[in-house]
Scaffold this motif. Structure first.
Motif, PDB file in Angstrom:
ATOM      1  N   THR A  58       0.801  -1.104   0.023  1.00 31.99           N
ATOM      2  CA  THR A  58      -0.023  -0.016  -0.128  1.00 31.99           C
ATOM      3  C   THR A  58       0.805   1.088   0.113  1.00 31.99           C
ATOM      4  O   THR A  58       0.213   2.349  -0.093  1.00 31.99           O
ATOM      5  CB  THR A  58      -0.926   0.206   1.152  1.00 31.99           C
ATOM      6  N   ILE A 108      -0.754   2.585  -7.104  1.00 28.45           N
ATOM      7  CA  ILE A 108      -1.305   3.270  -5.786  1.00 28.45           C
ATOM      8  C   ILE A 108      -1.657   4.570  -6.064  1.00 28.45           C
ATOM      9  O   ILE A 108      -0.866   5.332  -6.551  1.00 28.45           O
ATOM     10  CB  ILE A 108      -0.058   3.172  -4.637  1.00 28.45           C
ATOM     11  N   TRP A 242      -4.332  -2.524  -8.152  1.00 31.85           N
ATOM     12  CA  TRP A 242      -4.499  -1.169  -7.726  1.00 31.85           C
ATOM     13  C   TRP A 242      -4.801  -1.064  -6.166  1.00 31.85           C
ATOM     14  O   TRP A 242      -5.586  -1.950  -5.843  1.00 31.85           O
ATOM     15  CB  TRP A 242      -5.235  -0.404  -8.631  1.00 31.85           C
ATOM     16  N   VAL A 243      -4.436  -0.033  -5.381  1.00 21.19           N
ATOM     17  CA  VAL A 243      -4.799   0.380  -4.169  1.00 21.19           C
ATOM     18  C   VAL A 243      -5.250   1.731  -4.388  1.00 21.19           C
ATOM     19  O   VAL A 243      -4.399   2.537  -4.602  1.00 21.19           O
ATOM     20  CB  VAL A 243      -3.666  -0.086  -3.162  1.00 21.19           C
ATOM     21  N   GLU A 244      -6.345   2.177  -3.697  1.00 20.15           N
ATOM     22  CA  GLU A 244      -6.724   3.527  -3.656  1.00 20.15           C
ATOM     23  C   GLU A 244      -6.976   3.730  -2.176  1.00 20.15           C
ATOM     24  O   GLU A 244      -7.521   3.021  -1.419  1.00 20.15           O
ATOM     25  CB  GLU A 244      -7.996   3.688  -4.169  1.00 20.15           C
TER      26      GLU A 244
END
Length: 585
Positions: A58, A108, A242-244
């Motif tokens: 992350t 990210i 993906w990480v948001e």
């Protein structure tokens, strides 16, 4: 156009800050499964290691939330994270490609939004603590964009950070009711333009809740941002995951792990972000952490402080936290771990395919600190772009050539990094300190080869090569007064080499410890440079009117060592090593 505090927008490299009016605010800062490495039986793969790996995944928002600390906690996290199938929709059944695409790539996205994942305002006390105004400020811009690249063979991981204001072509054209149709603009705004378009399309759709409309609009923004970053980076790169995250996630996670140790090269102050720090190593609170990663002005006279310095602050914070957590004990408290899970489930969104526990066991280089953070450079600042704002001019072809040289598994470093103290192509004319080399890489003969190469490069031999316990990071140790010499040597050895002061070394002697994954740069071992594109990575079609000759990749310059001569100019490709606490401005 005005900024959120009602003032004329500031350039990325602003003049010395004037005192802000009460309540003034500043915009927030804005891949296939890898093979498993042979297990290191000397190290216990306990809960803290899995937590550390999640930190790497992350990145900026440091969601260190438990990764299988216990079966219950893992399923609590995995089942309650907000997920989306947007990646499968934009890349349906895309076959794996050789080269870069055989590794794991994660985008990210750190959103500037002051809303939660459902589109609701946050409690006022959070806005006050973060110095971020209220829910009307920030929009849906992806103010933080990092590509996390995990090599399938366990080599050094890489983070590429893209300056948020780079002016680029978008992957499509987006009809923003507030800004008009946009086919280009600041890279961070691709998310917002597509979000606004979808939000307007759904405004009068019956049968959809406000929460569902918000979710669909965010998926549109995510798709636009992912595709735009892939287009910008080129080289056939596709994101596997993906990480948001939003600012509130960062703040609440920092609350769970505070205090965090950071290091600054100089005193600095900024009333917009709330930053007020002294030089040197120090422990900071969660509230101070938000100010630390958001600062892009300096009121104490540093006119060169810029948005790119803020990005290096973000990288330094990540590296510092990973280093701190690796000391063990920080996350040994079950109450803290549970708190981290709760923060992640409320404030983090990921793609459907990201199996957290499985990935945590595979990407061990993250928890080992084997990661290098790069800030991609710009050409210059545009004072009034085609839309009247401040933005960054970038050479896309040069960026893509540089990305290929940094990430392609078939290509090793082909030139020694540029020393900020001597300039491109130059070498220091002062007498070099003697060098000893310790082999902590696990590769037989590595220290002998490295020492032979360094002697040929002009360094006196300080002793015979020795072997030591395995280390994750390559480092150069130096005695007091030899920081600049150590920085120069670290640049010669590669962009991910750390420097550490040692009280036990005699004067005028440096000690190099070769960590796991160290590869002797071709400039030292005499390997010829190849102009071929290795790895089978497809090249991008030439832009009409573009030069026919391939651009030369940029050479990284090391930062984060605390040295006085570090090159942090906007046009410099900077590299910061993980595995320690970097010292930045």
């Amino acid at each position: 156009m005005t900024s959120p505090d009602g003032a004329t927008p500031q350039p990325n490299r602003p003049p010395v800050q004037r005192a802000a009016a009460p309540g003034a605010t500043d915009p927030a800062p804005s891949g296939p499964t890898p093979t498993r490495r042979r297990r290191d039986t000397r190290r216990r793969k306990g809960p803290v290691r899995r937590v550390l790996t999640w930190v790497g995944i992350t990145a900026l928002l440091l969601v260190v939330a438990v990764l299988g600390y216990a079966t219950f906690e893992y399923f609590n996290l995995s089942n309650n994270l907000q997920r989306s199938d947007v990646l499968a929709k934009i890349h349906p059944d895309e076959p794996n490609q050789p080269g870069l695409a055989s590794d794991t790539n994660i985008l990210i996205m750190g959103l500037d939004s002051r809303l939660d994942l459902q589109g609701n305002p946050l409690p006022q006390e959070l806005y006050d603590a973060m110095h971020t105004g209220d829910s009307s400020i920030g929009g849906m811009n992806a103010n933080v964009l990092m590509m996390l690249h995990i090599p399938a063979d366990g080599r050094q991981a890489t983070v590429l950070q893209i300056p948020r204001d780079d002016f680029v072509d978008y992957a499509g054209c987006y009809r923003n009711p507030e800004a008009g149709t946009r086919c280009d603009g600041k890279i961070k705004e691709a998310y917002d333009h597509a979000f606004r378009e979808r939000e307007a399309d759904l405004a009068n759709t019956p049968g959809l809740s406000a929460q569902e409309k918000h979710r669909q609009a965010r998926d549109a923004g995510r798709a636009a941002q992912i595709l735009t970053v892939e287009k910008f980076l080129g080289n056939g790169i596709r994101f596997d995951h993906w990480v948001e995250v939003t600012m509130v996630a960062f703040y609440q996670i920092a609350q769970e792990v505070q205090p965090i140790t950071v290091c600054l090269k100089q005193d600095t102050k900024d009333s917009f972000s709330g930053a007020d720090f002294k030089a040197g190593k120090q422990q900071i609170s969660a509230e101070q952490a938000v100010a630390f990663v958001r600062q892009r002005r300096d009121a104490l006279g540093d006119e060169s402080f810029s948005d790119l310095d803020r990005e290096r602050r973000q990288q330094a914070f990540i590296a510092s936290l990973i280093f701190q957590l690796k000391q063990r004990g920080t996350l040994a408290n079950p109450a803290r771990l549970n708190g981290l899970v709760q923060v992640a489930t409320r404030n983090v969104a990921v793609d459907n395919g990201l199996e957290i526990l499985e990935f945590a066991g595979q990407a061990r280089q993250l928890s080992d600190g084997k990661v290098t953070f790069y800030t991609l450079p710009i050409e210059d600042y545009i004072q009034g772009d085609k839309y009247g704002g401040w933005s960054n001019r970038v050479d896309v072809a040069k960026i893509q050539a540089t990305v290929k040289s940094l990430l392609d598994p078939g290509r090793e470093q082909t030139a020694a990094p540029t020393s900020p103290a001597t300039g491109p192509g130059a070498t220091s004319t002062s007498a070099k300190p003697a060098v000893t080399v310790v082999n902590a890489s696990g590769v037989e003969g590595a220290a002998t080869r490295a020492l032979t190469a360094l002697v040929e490069a002009g360094y006196p031999r300080g002793g015979e090569p020795t072997t030591g316990p395995l280390e994750a990071v390559t480092m150069v140790e130096y005695p007091a007064g030899q920081a600049d010499a150590a920085s120069e040597l670290s640049l010669l050895l590669g962009p991910s080499v750390a420097t550490v002061e040692s009280a036990t070394l005699p004067a005028n002697q440096l000690r190099v410890t070769l960590g796991s994954g160290f590869v002797l740069p071709a400039a030292l071992d005499g390997t010829p440079t190849s102009a071929a594109t290795p790895g089978g990575v497809p090249s991008n079609p030439a832009t009409p009117g573009a030069p026919t000759t391939a651009p030369t990749p940029l050479t990284p310059t090391t930062v984060g060592t605390g040295g006085a001569n570090e090159d942090t100019a906007p046009s410099a490709l900077t590299a910061m090593a993980g595995g320690a606490i970097p010292c930045v401005k």
